[in-house]
Design a protein around this motif. Structure first.
Motif, mmCIF file in Angstrom:
data_model
loop_
_atom_site.group_PDB
_atom_site.id
_atom_site.type_symbol
_atom_site.label_atom_id
_atom_site.label_comp_id
_atom_site.label_asym_id
_atom_site.label_seq_id
_atom_site.Cartn_x
_atom_site.Cartn_y
_atom_site.Cartn_z
ATOM 1 N N MET A 284 0.823 -1.193 0.000
ATOM 2 C CA MET A 284 0.000 0.000 0.000
ATOM 3 C C MET A 284 0.867 1.256 0.000
ATOM 4 S SD MET A 284 -3.204 -0.750 2.534
ATOM 5 C CE MET A 284 -4.300 -2.126 2.273
ATOM 6 N N ALA A 285 0.305 2.341 -0.496
ATOM 7 C CA ALA A 285 1.020 3.598 -0.522
ATOM 8 C C ALA A 285 1.067 4.188 0.878
ATOM 9 C CB ALA A 285 0.325 4.576 -1.473
ATOM 10 N N ASP A 286 1.880 5.244 1.054
ATOM 11 C CA ASP A 286 1.943 5.928 2.329
ATOM 12 C C ASP A 286 0.540 6.368 2.735
ATOM 13 O OD1 ASP A 286 4.634 5.591 2.216
ATOM 14 O OD2 ASP A 286 5.070 7.607 1.473
ATOM 15 N N GLY A 287 0.204 6.176 4.028
ATOM 16 C CA GLY A 287 -1.125 6.533 4.494
ATOM 17 C C GLY A 287 -2.130 5.414 4.344
ATOM 18 N N GLY A 288 -1.715 4.246 3.784
ATOM 19 C CA GLY A 288 -2.575 3.083 3.724
ATOM 20 C C GLY A 288 -3.453 3.001 2.498
ATOM 21 N N GLY B 202 6.378 -4.406 -0.448
ATOM 22 C CA GLY B 202 5.657 -3.427 -1.241
ATOM 23 C C GLY B 202 6.474 -2.238 -1.691
ATOM 24 N N GLY B 203 7.767 -2.215 -1.368
ATOM 25 C CA GLY B 203 8.577 -1.056 -1.689
ATOM 26 C C GLY B 203 9.223 -1.082 -3.055
ATOM 27 N N THR B 204 9.235 -2.242 -3.702
ATOM 28 C CA THR B 204 9.860 -2.378 -5.016
ATOM 29 C C THR B 204 8.929 -3.147 -5.938
ATOM 30 O OG1 THR B 204 12.039 -2.483 -3.944
ATOM 31 C CG2 THR B 204 11.934 -3.084 -6.263
ATOM 32 N N LEU B 205 8.794 -2.651 -7.153
ATOM 33 C CA LEU B 205 7.994 -3.305 -8.185
ATOM 34 C C LEU B 205 8.941 -3.814 -9.265
ATOM 35 C CD1 LEU B 205 4.992 -3.755 -9.267
ATOM 36 C CD2 LEU B 205 5.447 -1.747 -10.703
ATOM 37 N N TYR B 206 8.753 -5.065 -9.651
ATOM 38 C CA TYR B 206 9.588 -5.668 -10.691
ATOM 39 C C TYR B 206 8.760 -5.871 -11.960
ATOM 40 C CZ TYR B 206 12.584 -6.477 -6.700
ATOM 41 O OH TYR B 206 13.359 -6.288 -5.579
ATOM 42 N N ALA B 207 9.400 -5.677 -13.107
ATOM 43 C CA ALA B 207 8.725 -5.788 -14.392
ATOM 44 C C ALA B 207 9.583 -6.586 -15.359
ATOM 45 C CB ALA B 207 8.452 -4.401 -14.980
#
Length: 344
Positions: free
Chosen positions: A1-5, A55-60
């Protein structure tokens, strides 16, 4: 989730077909609506995505002949590339997952699975630790002349890596130890079925495989102790035989294990199955329009089913009736050449 949920969605696309690359969207909790926030196009054809466990890194993947994988830092409403894409040692990667300190890619073109190490900060090492090459073929003259790994993922126990190969009509079970991929067992499915993707059930004891070359789903029993998959039944995804190739694509199992949904590109439909007999039988309930053209992938999030429609260039979402499992279209957002959706 993004900052703040607040929940985020990440949408992959084919840049070669006009797609924007990787898109970040906000997800409305009440009605599942997606609001596009930003996009990055610094990787060619990022057709499939996977989030790190934190949740801090997205792989593609970069689904190109050279075959590569890239890492993005998730920063609020935007993504930031952590470094140049890393070659995976295989061509045409179509799927990836994060397992045991590695990003695993299923390389369709070369029929192999690669394990690229992940550093402590989420960045990728410059070369894969291992590339496991599949062997074999199938009876389909055009599509099965050799292996075509289409998906790779961990099993629910975390002990095994499972790869699905369309070209060899089989599912391979492997171990990943110290970066080395070792074949444990290969399970044969019906010749000519063309398995594409596998989804595990929440009980950790069953799985289903959607077949691309014959429009069907194979229900299987999974033994996590032995690392073994036993095919039980094969059920058509359509009530009647299609006029041409149907090209089933995605498969999703409900979080409570009561329903299974598949997408079929050639018919532009979603099929609903009820799970019965303690998870060992599928009963086709109905089919509904996918809300676009060429539904390439499905995803589930908080009671809604999302469909990436590649050729109509949109992502549609459906409210799912919790009693019947039948999806009802709730909205759509335009994303050219959309190929997958994942949630954080």
């Amino acid at each position: 989730m993004a900052d703040g949920g607040e929940r985020r969605a990440f949408i992959g696309s084919f840049t070669a077909a006009g797609g924007p690359g990787v898109v970040t969207a906000a997800v409305a909790g009440r009605d599942g609506a997606l609001t596009l926030l930003s996009s990055v196009d610094d990787v060619l054809d990022p057709s499939y995505l996977a989030l790190a466990p934190d949740g801090g890194t997205l792989y593609a993947v970069s689904e190109t002949a050279e075959g590569a994988v890239a890492a993005y830092r998730v920063k609020g409403e935007a993504l930031e590339l952590t470094g140049p894409p890393v070659r995976v040692g295989g061509s045409g990667p179509t799927h990836l997952s994060v397992v045991g300190g590695h990003v695993l890619t299923a390389n369709y073109g070369s029929g192999s699975v690669s394990a690229v190490p992940v550093r402590a900060d989420g960045r990728l090492a410059p070369a894969p630790d291992a590339v496991l090459r599949h062997t074999g073929s199938g009876p389909h003259e055009r599509r099965q002349r050799g292996p075509h790994a289409h998906q790779v993922q961990p099993d629910p126990s975390g002990r095994w890596v499972v790869s699905v190969d369309l070209g060899t009509d089989s599912v391979r079970v492997c171990t990943l130890t110290g970066g080395a991929l070792t074949l444990h067992r290969e399970i044969a499915l019906r010749p000519g079925s063309g398995p594409r993707h596998l989804a595990f059930f929440p009980d950790g004891r069953h799985a289903c495989v959607v077949n691309e070359l014959t429009p069907s789903v194979t229900l299987c029993r999974w033994d996590p102790e032995a690392g073994s998959l036993q095919p039980l039944t094969e059920t058509p995804v359509l009530a009647q035989a299609p006029a041409g190739d149907a090209y089933p694509s995605g498969v999703v199992v409900a979080p409570d294990g009561r329903f299974v949904w598949t997408a079929t590109r050639g018919e532009d439909v979603l099929t609903v199955f009820a799970v019965t007999a303690g998870g060992e039988r599928l009963e086709r309930v109905t089919t509904v329009p996918c809300g676009g053209h060429w539904p390439r992938a499905l995803a589930w999030c908080d009671g809604f089913l999302y469909v990436a429609n590649e050729r109509s260039g949109d992502v549609t979402w459906f409210f799912v009736d919790p009693g019947t499992g039948v999806p009802e279209r709730a909205g759509a957002v335009g994303v050219m050449a959309a190929s997958c959706v994942v949630f954080g």
